[in-house]
Structure formats: structure tokens, C-alpha cells
Scaffold this active site. Structure first.
Site, PDB file in Angstrom:
ATOM      1  N   PRO A   1      -4.124  13.851  -2.124  1.00 27.38           N
ATOM      2  CA  PRO A   1      -4.086  13.639  -0.681  1.00 27.38           C
ATOM      3  C   PRO A   1      -2.656  13.445  -0.180  1.00 27.38           C
ATOM      4  O   PRO A   1      -1.830  12.854  -0.865  1.00 27.38           O
ATOM      5  CB  PRO A   1      -4.899  12.351  -0.489  1.00 27.38           C
TER       6      PRO A   1
ATOM      7  N   HIS B   1     -10.912   7.799  -0.173  1.00 30.18           N
ATOM      8  CA  HIS B   1      -9.919   7.178  -1.053  1.00 30.18           C
ATOM      9  C   HIS B   1     -10.111   5.662  -1.037  1.00 30.18           C
ATOM     10  O   HIS B   1      -9.835   5.006  -0.029  1.00 30.18           O
ATOM     11  CB  HIS B   1      -8.508   7.522  -0.559  1.00 30.18           C
TER      12      HIS B   1
ATOM     13  N   ALA C   1       1.460  11.806  -2.159  1.00 26.50           N
ATOM     14  CA  ALA C   1       2.817  12.153  -1.744  1.00 26.50           C
ATOM     15  C   ALA C   1       3.825  11.178  -2.342  1.00 26.50           C
ATOM     16  O   ALA C   1       4.919  11.553  -2.740  1.00 26.50           O
ATOM     17  CB  ALA C   1       2.898  12.128  -0.223  1.00 26.50           C
TER      18      ALA C   1
ATOM     19  N   HIS D   1      -0.621  12.002  -7.888  1.00 28.74           N
ATOM     20  CA  HIS D   1      -1.814  11.476  -7.209  1.00 28.74           C
ATOM     21  C   HIS D   1      -1.701  11.461  -5.692  1.00 28.74           C
ATOM     22  O   HIS D   1      -2.657  11.106  -5.002  1.00 28.74           O
ATOM     23  CB  HIS D   1      -2.148  10.077  -7.722  1.00 28.74           C
TER      24      HIS D   1
ATOM     25  N   GLU E   1     -11.191  10.909   5.218  1.00 23.59           N
ATOM     26  CA  GLU E   1     -10.584  11.968   6.036  1.00 23.59           C
ATOM     27  C   GLU E   1     -11.515  13.171   6.117  1.00 23.59           C
ATOM     28  O   GLU E   1     -12.063  13.604   5.112  1.00 23.59           O
ATOM     29  CB  GLU E   1      -9.241  12.393   5.431  1.00 23.59           C
TER      30      GLU E   1
ATOM     31  N   HIS F   1      -7.305   7.371 -10.175  1.00 30.19           N
ATOM     32  CA  HIS F   1      -5.857   7.481 -10.407  1.00 30.19           C
ATOM     33  C   HIS F   1      -5.184   6.150 -10.769  1.00 30.19           C
ATOM     34  O   HIS F   1      -3.959   6.071 -10.821  1.00 30.19           O
ATOM     35  CB  HIS F   1      -5.131   8.244  -9.288  1.00 30.19           C
TER      36      HIS F   1
ATOM     37  N   CYS G   1      -8.811   2.914  -8.467  1.00 28.02           N
ATOM     38  CA  CYS G   1      -8.578   3.471  -7.138  1.00 28.02           C
ATOM     39  C   CYS G   1      -8.622   4.982  -7.365  1.00 28.02           C
ATOM     40  O   CYS G   1      -8.107   5.479  -8.360  1.00 28.02           O
ATOM     41  CB  CYS G   1      -7.197   3.041  -6.644  1.00 28.02           C
TER      42      CYS G   1
END
Lengths: 478, 143
Positions: free
Chosen positions: A375, A232, A403, A401, A204, A326, A95
């Protein structure tokens, strides 16, 4: 379990019981409160029991409770004496995030966000079980893709050869072994290349809102008011199946090699064993699938933008800034107690953050270090940072990676309640398209930590430095 | 398919989907857990017909791993073969083996409403407990 503050932003879990090394958590005091609330620190301690783990079991400030490994965890094991754990990579193998820049300026685009996002949404299959972005592959075609990764996509007219320079490992992990995959894993991979999936996966469109480091931003090709895109996603059903199959094998290996673990999900096999080598070969296939997936999606996004804006590639200037994994395990060389050692670095919800001069970085980034993409959640800012030499000393060249969640999806939905989330985001200037309203409720800002504080913590520690802040304009959720 | 919403509760888990299932017997867990798994993934309910039963045999080192392996099989059948099971009937259930017969339906994902993309049944805190003649099963699904 004891957690000691060593100094600002660094906490230690002293070794107890079966821990082979201490745990180390990088977090501000405020973030530490979240971490203590959700059992993630115990998972850091559990990872420290893995045979061959070196220096410490690490946690980044976005750490939260996972299963087995915490999300935001990093563990490096010695390739001679250590193990590899499929759970330390996770189900969504590789991912990751891709960042692409454009020549578009916010001023010229702000009134067109809705149709642009709608057009991208219509061109990239999203949501649970999404499929058929491109023609279904043959088994032979899939195996080729699993060996070649992003290069397969470029050879099949998805993108440009130059894109490969700006993908971690040029988008192809060598020594991938498609023959180690189960027939189910292969079957699940046949029709999902170029699909976003669901959950926290997204595309995004953002504007570069603030530059913190002009010199590095210039090297990355970023400037204020520029339009950029983030993608993502990961290895889709193929990756999940590879992980599931591999954990079963690892459970047997754990028994076979008499490895005592506090959590079955940490099941592992010695790197120097058939089970360990087979997992690496299979994991690399899934990682390559994810690299190919993001390369295809990125091309579909580019095509949608060109069509919507009736423009050409040169004027659009769509090009890859960086593409990172990640959820991955990599064989890397790091200095441990003054000696160079070959290690298997598990990054479970953690991003590689190599500093200047490291092998494997493209020539353009050699002098500054690699981009680190962080992100935020759907309604807030994201960050582009850069890896440092300190990252090599303090975190095996790793950083945060994202929040990091603070509440379950169920809680997030309850709190979102009857709110019109789409309208709320619209009022804040963020256009949202999603296959599921439920996903949007689960991914709202209140479900996550403050990404700015997460990034600032890593900046204060010197592990990564802030380069640019991105503000969302339009989001596509799975 | 029976209403199974009263047979389980959602447990809070930061990243994933934790549930606790309440069953009358160890044997019943296999039916309840399968139905809960489908309930969490999709609105779709198989169209009951009189298709042939298929037989499934799953083994595990203990009762938790036997149940885990069964649910992983159900999940893989769903995502890989797009098959849902119904009329699930355990024939033989021991701590280390389960034999189940069930009817199958080939699903059309285009026609289905999905709720969660459950990627996997994790081993983390996977537990079957017997409390006051009730079987409580904790499962964390990766979503």
C-alpha cells in the site's frame, strides 16, 4: 559506519565490532539518501549482532528508523543456534494487509463513493481504543479464537471457507498457546475483534488503474477499472501487550544467556529455550488474533457494500485476493550456501514474497507465486506485486511492505499546518473519513517516500514483479 | 493536574513518538512522565475527588528499567483496565524500586477525546541523564 554500493540497488554494511554478518540494503540511490538521513542503517548493523543470524541483516527499500529493528528489516536466524527477538516482530504483531476484489466497475461506482465509504465507516469501529464491532467474547471464546485465527471468524459467520485459501498460512498459525498470555493481554483482546484502530491503519476503496502483467493479474482475478478494497490493521491491544510482556522476559533471557546486544530493544532468547518457545506460542496467538480481525472487518466491509448497493453476494463478487502479515516471525526452510536450513525469519515491516512452487501457497497461485501487497500513502497509488524465485535467493522470500515514512508524525502535522487536507484529497477524487483529523495530517503524502520508486526498486532487483497499480477512491483512517 | 506542556519536548523520530522530559529530581520523573504520557494520549483530565489511595510497587534492574516498568504499568492500567492515576505521590524511590500511592479513576472511553494510541514504551534510547541539576529523560513511545 561504512556503507558500500555493491551494484545498482544493493548496498553492503561490512561487518564491524560485534556484527556477525554484513548488513545489506536494497535501495535506489535516491531512496538511499533518505535511509542515510534517519539512522536506519545503524539499526540494520545492530540487528546483525543477533546470535545465529544467517547470511546478512537485510533492509528493504522502504526501510526507516524504528526502535531496535528498523522498519523494513528482515533477519533470519538458525533455529538450532539462533535467537528470536520480540522486538524483531514489533508491538503490532501480524499487522498486515488484506486485498479483496469485487465485480464492481469504476464507471458504475464513481458517483457513489461517498455514501459507500460512509457506510463502511459506520460499520467498522475506527480510532484510538475502538471496540465492540462484535459481541464481547468470553475468555473461553477468545482462547478458541487465538488458536484458530481466521478459521474462528469463518465458523462464526464472518466470511466464507474459501477465504481461508487466500490468507497467509490459511489464517491460522499452528501451535498457538493462549495459556502463555498474561491476563492483561487477554483482557485487551475481549472487545477489539473487528476494529481498525488508529495511526496508519486504514480501509481503502481503490480502482485497478493499470495492469503490468496480464497473466499473473488474471490468476489473481484483477483487471483494469475493477473496484478493490484494502484493509490494513493488526492484533490491536492484545498484540501490543503480548510484545510488551515478552520483551520483559527476553531482557531477562538476554542476561541469563549472556547475549551482548547494542540496543535493549533487540532483547532476545534462544529459539531452543523455554523463553523462546513461550514467545513463539504467545506471538502465534496474537498473529491469529490479527488474522481473525481482518477476516471480521472484511466481512463487515462486504456487508456494508451489499447493503449500500442493495445487491447480493453473487453480483458483488467480493472475495479475498490475499492477506499478508508484515510484522511476524516464521519458522521457514530456506537454502543457505546450497544447504536447506530451518530458519526463524523475522519480518519487521516486511512482506513474505514467496515465488512459484513454494510450499504453503494455494493451488491457484502455485505456478505464479504469491501476491505481495504494497500500500502507498493515503493520497497515492498502491501496488500488487508477485513473489519470485529471486526473492528466495536474495531476501529469504521477503519484500517491502509500503512506502516507508520519511518524516515524523509531528513534522508531518506541522507541514500540513492549516491546509484543508480533507478538501485537498477531495479535489483529487479521494473521499476520506477519519476518527481523527490529526491522523490524516500525520499520514499525508509528504510524510512518505515515493511508493512507486520503492516498488520499482524491488522490481528491478527481480525480488518482486509488478502486477497491478491501484488508485485510491475512498479511505477510512483510524 | 498541573500544566505539564512546559515539562517536555517532542523529539523527531521517523516512525514513532520521541520525547524528552525535564524534571527537578529522579523522584519527580515518575510524576512528570506519567502526566506527560496521559497528556500525549488524551485530552481527558481525571475528575479529582477524595477516593482512596491505592499503592503500587514496581521493581527494575536499574533506574531506567524501574521507570520503564512503571510507565508500562501505567499504560497497561489505562488500556487494559481503563484506569487513570492522579495525585501521584512517590513514597519510596530507589534505582531499583519505586513505591507510589495514587488515586484512580475508572475511565469511560466513549466519553474521552484521544490524541495518540500509544502502544508501548520502547527500550530504544530510553535514558535518564542528569545535566546541571536537571533530570532529562528520553523516551520513544510506539504509536
Amino acid at each position: 559506519m561504512q556503507i558500500q554500493k555493491i551494484k545498482d540497488n544493493i548496498y553492503k554494511i561490512p561487518p564491524t565490532d560485534k556484527m556477525r554478518v554484513p548488513g545489506r540494503i536494497y535501495a535506489s540511490e535516491r531512496l538511499m539518501k533518505h535511509i542515510k538521513n534517519d539512522n536506519a542503517a545503524q539499526q540494520v548493523a545492530n540487528v546483525a549482532t543477533l546470535p545465529g543470524i544467517v547470511k546478512y541483516s537485510l533492509a528493504m527499500p522502504d526501510i526507516h528508523r524504528g526502535y531496535g529493528f528498523p522498519i523494513g528489516g528482515v533477519a533470519a536466524t538458525d533455529t538450532d543456534e539462533g535467537v528470536i527477538s520480540p522486538g524483531g516482530v514489533g508491538y503490532d504483531i501480524n499487522c498486515g494487509v488484506r486485498l479483496a476484489r469485487t465485480n464492481l466497475k469504476y464507471e458504475n461506482i464513481k458517483s457513489k463513493v461517498k455514501p459507500l465509504i460512509t457506510n463502511i465507516y459506520n460499520n467498522v469501529p475506527t480510532g484510538v481504543g475502538s471496540s465492540d464491532a462484535i459481541s464481547k467474547l468470553s475468555h473461553q471464546g477468545l482462547k478458541k479464537l487465538l488458536r484458530e485465527g481466521a478459521e474462528w471468524a469463518v465458523k462464526n459467520d464472518f466470511g466464507d471457507k474459501n477465504d481461508l485459501n487466500y490468507i497467509e498460512d490459511r489464517g491460522t498459525l499452528p501451535r498457538a498457546q493462549p495459556d502463555f498470555l498474561s491476563s492483561r493481554a487477554l483482557k485487551r483482546g475481549l472487545d477489539q475483534v473487528g476494529t481498525l484502530g488508529s495511526g496508519n491503519h486504514f480501509i481503502e476503496m481503490s480502482k485497478v488503474d493499470k495492469i503490468f502483467d496480464d497473466k499473473v493479474a488474471n490468476v489473481f482475478g484483477l483487471h483494469e477499472e475493477q473496484i478493490v478494497l484494502q484493509i490494513h490493521t493488526g492484533s490491536r491491544g492484545l498484540g501490543y501487550q503480548v510484545c510488551d510482556d515478552s520483551i520483559k522476559t527476553a531482557l531477562n533471557a538476554t542476561h541469563k544467556y549472556s547475549i551482548d546486544l547494542p540496543d535493549k530493544q533487540l532483547a532476545c532468547a534462544p529459539l531452543d529455550s523455554d523463553e523462546g518457545r513461550n514467545y513463539l506460542g504467545a506471538m502465534r496467538c496474537a498473529a491469529n488474533y490479527a488474522f481473525a480481525n481482518r477476516q471480521v472487518i472484511s466481512t463487515l466491509v462486504k456487508r456494508a457494500l451489499m447493503k449500500s448497493l442493495s445487491t447480493n453476494p453473487r453480483d458483488l463478487g467480493y472475495s479475498t485476493v490475499w492477506d499478508i502479515a508484515h510484522n511476524i516471525a516464521k519458522i521457514e526452510k530456506h537454502r543457505v550456501d546450497g544447504q536447506e536450513k530451518e530458519l526463524c525469519v523475522h519480518r519487521k515491516g516486511a512482506t513474505r514474497a514467496f515465488g512459484p512452487g513454494q510450499k504453503g501457497l494455494p493451488a491457484k497461485y502455485q505456478k505464479v507465486g504469491q501476491p505481495v501487497l504494497v500500500p502507498g500513502d493515503m493520497g497515492t497509488e498502491s501496488y500488487v506485486c508477485v513473489g519470485t524465485e529471486k526473492a528466495m535467493e536474495m531476501s529469504f522470500g521477503s519484500s517491502c511492505h509500503g512506502a516507508g515514512r520519511v518524516m515524523s508524525r509531528n513534522q508531518a502535522r506541522k507541514i500540513s499546518g492549516s491546509k484543508d487536507i480533507f478538501k485537498e484529497l477531495d479535489d483529487r477524487g479521494v473521499v476520506v473519513r477519519s476518527a481523527s483529523k490529526k491522523t490524516v495530517a500525520e499520514e499525508m503524502t509528504h510524510a512518505y517516500k515515493d511508493v512507486s520508486e520503492v516498488v520499482q526498486t524491488m522490481h528491478n532487483l527481480g525480488i518482486t514483479n509488478k502486477v497491478a497499480r491501484l488508485l485510491p477512491m475512498g479511505v477510512i483512517k483510524g | 493536574m498541573k500544566d505539564i506542556s512546559n515539562k517536555f519536548q517532542i523529539e523527531n523520530h521517523t516512525a514513532d513518538l520521541g520525547i524528552k522530559i525535564f524534571s527537578e529530581s529522579y523522584q519527580a520523573i515518575f510524576i512528570d512522565a506519567t502526566q506527560v504520557l496521559y497528556f500525549l494520549m488524551t485530552e481527558y483530565i481525571p475528575k479529582i475527588d477524595n477516593s482512596e489511595f491505592e499503592n503500587f510497587q514496581i521493581k527494575g534492574a536499574n533506574r531506567e528499567l524501574t521507570l520503564h516498568n512503571w510507565l508500562s504499568e501505567v499504560l497497561s492500567l489505562f488500556w487494559s483496565d481503563r484506569v487513570m492515576l492522579y495525585d501521584i505521590t512517590p513514597i519510596k524511590v530507589t534505582n531499583t524500586e519505586v513505591q507510589i500511592k495514587a488515586r484512580t479513576e475508572q475511565c469511560d472511553f466513549e466519553e474521552m477525546e484521544f490524541k495518540n494510541e500509544i502502544k508501548a514504551v520502547t527500550y530504544h534510547n530510553f535514558e535518564i541523564k542528569e545535566v546541571d541539576n536537571e533530570f532529562r529523560t528520553n523516551i520513544i513511545f510506539d504509536v
